[in-house]
Design a protein around this motif. Structure first.
Motif, short mmCIF file in Angstrom:
data_model
loop_
_atom_site.label_atom_id
_atom_site.label_comp_id
_atom_site.label_asym_id
_atom_site.label_seq_id
_atom_site.Cartn_x
_atom_site.Cartn_y
_atom_site.Cartn_z
N VAL A 31 15.59 94.33 -40.67
CA VAL A 31 14.34 94.49 -41.43
C VAL A 31 14.21 93.33 -42.40
O VAL A 31 15.15 93.01 -43.14
CB VAL A 31 14.33 95.83 -42.19
N MET A 32 13.04 92.68 -42.39
CA MET A 32 12.79 91.56 -43.29
C MET A 32 11.93 92.02 -44.46
O MET A 32 10.86 92.62 -44.25
CB MET A 32 12.08 90.43 -42.53
N VAL A 33 12.40 91.77 -45.69
CA VAL A 33 11.70 92.19 -46.91
C VAL A 33 11.29 90.94 -47.69
O VAL A 33 12.16 90.14 -48.06
CB VAL A 33 12.58 93.09 -47.79
N PRO A 34 10.00 90.72 -47.94
CA PRO A 34 9.56 89.55 -48.71
C PRO A 34 10.10 89.58 -50.14
O PRO A 34 10.18 90.65 -50.77
CB PRO A 34 8.03 89.66 -48.70
N TYR A 35 10.50 88.42 -50.63
CA TYR A 35 10.95 88.33 -52.03
C TYR A 35 9.89 88.89 -52.97
O TYR A 35 10.20 89.56 -53.97
CB TYR A 35 11.22 86.88 -52.40
N TRP A 60 14.89 103.11 -47.15
CA TRP A 60 15.65 102.70 -48.34
C TRP A 60 14.59 102.39 -49.39
O TRP A 60 13.87 101.41 -49.27
CB TRP A 60 16.51 101.48 -48.03
N GLU A 61 14.46 103.28 -50.34
CA GLU A 61 13.35 103.20 -51.30
C GLU A 61 13.26 101.81 -51.93
O GLU A 61 14.22 101.29 -52.49
CB GLU A 61 13.52 104.25 -52.39
N GLY A 62 12.08 101.23 -51.79
CA GLY A 62 11.81 99.92 -52.35
C GLY A 62 12.14 98.78 -51.41
O GLY A 62 11.58 97.68 -51.53
N TYR A 63 13.03 99.03 -50.46
CA TYR A 63 13.46 97.96 -49.56
C TYR A 63 12.96 98.18 -48.13
O TYR A 63 12.39 97.29 -47.51
CB TYR A 63 14.99 97.86 -49.57
N ILE A 64 13.20 99.37 -47.60
CA ILE A 64 12.75 99.69 -46.24
C ILE A 64 11.80 100.87 -46.35
O ILE A 64 12.23 101.99 -46.64
CB ILE A 64 13.94 100.04 -45.32
N ASP A 65 10.52 100.60 -46.13
CA ASP A 65 9.53 101.67 -46.25
C ASP A 65 9.80 102.74 -45.20
O ASP A 65 10.08 103.90 -45.50
CB ASP A 65 8.12 101.07 -46.08
N HIS A 66 9.71 102.37 -43.93
CA HIS A 66 10.14 103.25 -42.85
C HIS A 66 10.31 102.41 -41.59
O HIS A 66 9.37 101.78 -41.13
CB HIS A 66 9.18 104.42 -42.61
N ASN A 75 21.08 89.50 -46.40
CA ASN A 75 21.15 88.06 -46.47
C ASN A 75 19.84 87.49 -47.00
O ASN A 75 18.75 87.91 -46.56
CB ASN A 75 21.45 87.46 -45.09
N ARG A 76 19.95 86.53 -47.92
CA ARG A 76 18.77 85.87 -48.47
C ARG A 76 18.40 84.66 -47.62
O ARG A 76 19.27 83.91 -47.17
CB ARG A 76 19.03 85.43 -49.91
N HIS A 77 17.09 84.51 -47.38
CA HIS A 77 16.57 83.37 -46.62
C HIS A 77 15.54 82.67 -47.51
O HIS A 77 14.35 83.00 -47.50
CB HIS A 77 15.93 83.86 -45.31
N THR A 96 12.27 81.07 -45.99
CA THR A 96 11.12 81.93 -45.67
C THR A 96 10.80 82.91 -46.79
O THR A 96 9.86 83.69 -46.68
CB THR A 96 11.40 82.73 -44.39
N GLN A 97 11.62 82.85 -47.87
CA GLN A 97 11.43 83.75 -49.01
C GLN A 97 11.49 85.22 -48.57
O GLN A 97 10.65 86.04 -48.94
CB GLN A 97 10.08 83.46 -49.69
N GLU A 98 12.52 85.53 -47.77
CA GLU A 98 12.69 86.90 -47.28
C GLU A 98 14.15 87.32 -47.39
O GLU A 98 15.06 86.49 -47.35
CB GLU A 98 12.24 87.01 -45.82
N LEU A 99 14.34 88.62 -47.52
CA LEU A 99 15.66 89.23 -47.51
C LEU A 99 15.82 90.02 -46.21
O LEU A 99 14.98 90.86 -45.89
CB LEU A 99 15.81 90.18 -48.71
#
Length: 357
Positions: free
Chosen positions: A232-236, A274-280, A300-302, A305-308
């Motif tokens: 799952v990719m989460v934008p900074y 994961w509340e705040g990180y993975i919506d669903h 892992n931080r990228h 691409t400014q993504e986690l």
């Protein structure tokens, strides 16, 4: 004086036809897209060409027709039980198959569908035999004999053969009989020059391994499995907006999850958060399973691409529905008697056809 023989004859011709079909497969498939049976017709043609390389063309055609009759038996039985199936797809030197769009929910239904193939296949072969006797045609009698043998082998209580599926509604002890009988068939009939021999050996080995997994290994050690889920990719920016910290590279935590199954398809879905990180995020399970836990195992931080990226794993055990094999005693006897009668009839018909040749 010896003369060299130039390539020719039906085998060479059908080899060329088969190669042409393979090279033009994409174009032909496009032309047949309009028809639900397009794939059946195309794969039948390919199978006829493949068998014609090794056998006379009329025999190849008749053999494919016998396989078609067998598969239609499965299709008719499935539709009688309200289960949608695809049109038959032929695979040279293996046979044919139909894809079930919804699996049976009990062993009795599975056995009914499995029984339809050898039953109609036997009727078809009897018609070939009757026509061969009336017309005094050895080819039709030979095809009938092959049809009887094909359906009798299919009745061996070995998964995924029809007999293995019928056994689920009679008694699973028949699988042990099939294991021994299959080994006898391999020792008696195996020939390295026949592709079908290698395929049967492969089926038997897979069946033996499956029995070991079901009845030996799982009793010694619970079958818990671990699979990696989609990253799952989460934008900074999302984390900055919520004021959330950036987890470390080796951060681990259990995630909340829910799971449900579609009653119409039997497909199981697992949704984890994961509340705040993975919506669903969701994962479709290939088979029914008992989910033990879902866990994030790395972040892992990228910066480019400014993504986690969050990597997760799921621990589960395949679900074994023992109620699937609960079949009324009367139904077990009905399938058992029908199974035995059909097998005995095929043995008698093979004996009769051999004496007519």
């Amino acid at each position: 004086m010896a003369t060299s023989r130039k390539p020719g004859g039906p085998k060479w011709a059908w080899t060329a036809v088969l190669l042409f079909i393979v090279t033009k497969l994409k174009s032909i498939a496009g032309l047949l897209k309009f028809s639900k049976v397009g794939g059946t017709l195309l794969t039948m043609l390919v199978s006829v060409g493949a068998y014609a390389i090794a056998y006379p063309l009329p025999f190849a055609i008749g053999f494919v027709v016998l396989i078609l009759i067998h598969e239609l038996g499965h299709s008719i039985a499935a539709k009688q039980k309200g289960l949608p199936v695809s049109a038959p797809i032929f695979i040279p030197f293996i046979g044919a198959l139909i894809a079930m769009k919804r699996h049976p929910r009990d062993a009795a239904t599975e056995a009914y569908i499995a029984f339809g193939g050898p039953l109609l296949g036997t009727i078809g072969a009897v018609l070939f035999l009757a026509a061969g006797v009336m017309l005094d045609n050895r080819l039709l009698i030979s095809l009938a004999n092959v049809g009887f043998m094909l359906n009798l082998i299919n009745l061996l209580p070995i998964h995924p053969l029809d007999g293995g599926r019928i056994s689920t509604a009679v008694t699973r002890w028949l699988w042990l009989v099939g294991l021994i009988a299959g080994l006898v068939v391999i020792i008696d009939l195996f020939s390295p020059s026949r592709p079908g021999s290698w395929i049967f050996v492969l089926l038997w080995v897979m069946f033996a391994w499956d029995l070991y997994q079901k009845f030996v290994r799982k009793r010694l050690k619970p079958d818990q499995q671990l699979i990696q889920l989609n990253t799952v990719m989460v934008p900074y920016a999302s984390l900055y907006e919520q004021g959330l910290p950036f987890p470390g590279q080796h951060h681990r935590r259990e995630l909340s999850f829910t799971t449900w199954s579609d009653l119409s398809t039997g497909e199981q879905t697992v949704r984890y958060t994961w509340e705040g990180y993975i919506d669903h995020a969701e994962r479709i399970m290939p088979n029914q399973a008992v989910i033990h836990k879902v866990e994030a195992v790395g972040c892992n931080r990228h910066d480019d691409t400014q993504e986690l990226s969050i990597t997760s794993k799921m621990e589960f055990s395949p679900h074994v529905n023992d109620r699937y094999y609960e079949v009324p005693v009367r139904t077990r006897w009905m399938f058992g008697i029908a199974y035995g009668v059909l097998a005995a009839a095929l043995g008698t018909l093979i004996y009769a056809a051999n004496h007519l040749l």
